[in-house]
Design a protein around this motif. Structure first.
Motif, mmCIF file in Angstrom:
data_model
loop_
_atom_site.group_PDB
_atom_site.id
_atom_site.type_symbol
_atom_site.label_atom_id
_atom_site.label_comp_id
_atom_site.label_asym_id
_atom_site.label_seq_id
_atom_site.Cartn_x
_atom_site.Cartn_y
_atom_site.Cartn_z
ATOM 1 N N ILE A 37 0.850 -1.183 0.000
ATOM 2 C CA ILE A 37 0.000 0.000 0.000
ATOM 3 C C ILE A 37 0.887 1.235 0.000
ATOM 4 N N ASN A 38 0.738 2.067 -1.035
ATOM 5 C CA ASN A 38 1.504 3.303 -1.138
ATOM 6 C C ASN A 38 0.797 4.371 -0.314
ATOM 7 N N ILE A 39 1.454 4.832 0.747
ATOM 8 C CA ILE A 39 0.796 5.787 1.643
ATOM 9 C C ILE A 39 0.618 7.162 1.011
ATOM 10 N N HIS A 40 1.333 7.447 -0.062
ATOM 11 C CA HIS A 40 1.147 8.734 -0.735
ATOM 12 C C HIS A 40 -0.083 8.730 -1.640
ATOM 13 N N ASN A 41 -0.633 7.546 -1.875
ATOM 14 C CA ASN A 41 -1.854 7.437 -2.679
ATOM 15 C C ASN A 41 -3.078 7.101 -1.832
ATOM 16 N N ASP A 42 -2.883 6.933 -0.532
ATOM 17 C CA ASP A 42 -3.969 6.475 0.325
ATOM 18 C C ASP A 42 -3.894 7.210 1.672
ATOM 19 N N PRO A 43 -4.668 8.294 1.835
ATOM 20 C CA PRO A 43 -4.611 9.072 3.082
ATOM 21 C C PRO A 43 -4.921 8.248 4.334
ATOM 22 N N ALA A 44 -5.821 7.287 4.233
ATOM 23 C CA ALA A 44 -6.149 6.452 5.393
ATOM 24 C C ALA A 44 -4.948 5.591 5.779
ATOM 25 N N ALA A 45 -4.237 5.096 4.779
ATOM 26 C CA ALA A 45 -3.039 4.292 5.046
ATOM 27 C C ALA A 45 -1.950 5.152 5.681
ATOM 28 N N ALA A 46 -1.794 6.379 5.197
ATOM 29 C CA ALA A 46 -0.806 7.296 5.778
ATOM 30 C C ALA A 46 -1.145 7.575 7.241
ATOM 31 N N GLN A 51 -0.165 6.635 13.017
ATOM 32 C CA GLN A 51 -0.673 6.160 14.307
ATOM 33 C C GLN A 51 0.266 5.099 14.888
ATOM 34 N N ILE A 52 0.719 4.181 14.058
ATOM 35 C CA ILE A 52 1.614 3.110 14.500
ATOM 36 C C ILE A 52 2.967 3.663 14.932
ATOM 37 N N ASN A 53 3.434 4.708 14.235
ATOM 38 C CA ASN A 53 4.799 5.204 14.411
ATOM 39 C C ASN A 53 4.869 6.566 15.098
ATOM 40 N N ASN A 54 4.020 6.779 16.076
ATOM 41 C CA ASN A 54 4.066 7.994 16.895
ATOM 42 C C ASN A 54 4.054 9.280 16.074
ATOM 43 N N GLY A 55 3.200 9.326 15.054
ATOM 44 C CA GLY A 55 3.049 10.531 14.252
ATOM 45 C C GLY A 55 3.968 10.622 13.053
ATOM 46 N N ASN A 56 4.862 9.661 12.889
ATOM 47 C CA ASN A 56 5.800 9.682 11.760
ATOM 48 C C ASN A 56 5.329 8.784 10.625
ATOM 49 N N GLU A 57 5.623 9.199 9.410
ATOM 50 C CA GLU A 57 5.318 8.362 8.233
ATOM 51 C C GLU A 57 6.516 7.458 7.948
ATOM 52 N N SER A 58 6.898 6.676 8.938
ATOM 53 C CA SER A 58 8.050 5.784 8.809
ATOM 54 C C SER A 58 7.679 4.565 7.984
ATOM 55 N N VAL A 59 8.405 4.374 6.904
ATOM 56 C CA VAL A 59 8.172 3.223 6.038
ATOM 57 C C VAL A 59 9.517 2.586 5.681
ATOM 58 N N PRO A 60 9.501 1.319 5.361
ATOM 59 C CA PRO A 60 8.343 0.438 5.312
ATOM 60 C C PRO A 60 7.830 0.088 6.709
ATOM 61 N N THR A 61 6.523 0.041 6.801
ATOM 62 C CA THR A 61 5.847 -0.452 7.994
ATOM 63 C C THR A 61 5.063 -1.677 7.566
ATOM 64 N N LEU A 62 5.266 -2.770 8.280
ATOM 65 C CA LEU A 62 4.581 -4.019 7.963
ATOM 66 C C LEU A 62 3.627 -4.377 9.087
ATOM 67 N N SER A 68 0.627 -7.725 14.631
ATOM 68 C CA SER A 68 1.877 -7.152 15.133
ATOM 69 C C SER A 68 2.500 -6.336 14.000
ATOM 70 N N THR A 69 3.374 -5.399 14.358
ATOM 71 C CA THR A 69 3.965 -4.517 13.359
ATOM 72 C C THR A 69 5.487 -4.563 13.421
ATOM 73 N N LEU A 70 6.077 -4.118 12.334
ATOM 74 C CA LEU A 70 7.525 -3.984 12.222
ATOM 75 C C LEU A 70 7.777 -2.787 11.317
ATOM 76 N N THR A 71 8.546 -1.834 11.803
ATOM 77 C CA THR A 71 8.803 -0.615 11.045
ATOM 78 C C THR A 71 10.285 -0.492 10.737
ATOM 79 N N GLU A 72 10.575 -0.155 9.481
ATOM 80 C CA GLU A 72 11.941 0.025 9.001
ATOM 81 C C GLU A 72 12.842 -1.117 9.454
ATOM 82 N N PRO A 73 12.453 -2.362 9.142
ATOM 83 C CA PRO A 73 13.230 -3.499 9.638
ATOM 84 C C PRO A 73 14.569 -3.653 8.938
#
Length: 119
Positions: A37-46, A51-62, A68-73
């Protein structure tokens, strides 16, 4: 990647993030069902990523099937998490996450060999 796999991993990213292609490559080579999911094409995904990353658009987020989640692995973190879900990451996929390191080492080795006059 299957069209509609059961309980796929959801991977959030965007085209300008250099960490996205290695993660997608590892998932593809390991045969892991996922949805990108490209967060720049989907405001809900962004908003979800923020929400998952304390206000940051940190990607990749899985987001995994158990939510469970994993960010910038790192490649190792991703391999370990995939193993928890029963996926085997082949050695070729392991190279993908380390491609930039391999290129740097190869470049330095080439420069040393040239400087020593061996080429």
């Amino acid at each position: 990647m299957e069209a509609n796999p059961p309980n796929p991993i959801r991977m959030y990213g965007h085209a300008r993030c250099p960490a996205v292609p290695p993660v997608r490559g590892m998932l593809n080579r390991a045969g892991v069902p996922y949805v990108y999911i490209n967060i720049h094409n989907d405001p809900a995904a962004a908003a979800l990523v923020q929400q998952i990353n304390n206000g940051n658009e940190s990607v990749p987020t899985l987001i995994f099937p158990d939510e469970s989640t994993l960010t910038e692995p790192t490649p190792r973190q991703l391999r370990e998490r995939l193993a928890q879900f029963g996926y085997h990451v082949p050695w070729t996929a392991r190279l993908i996450g380390h491609g930039w390191k391999i290129l740097i080492v190869a470049g330095v080795a080439f420069a040393i060999i040239r400087a020593l006059g061996w080429l």
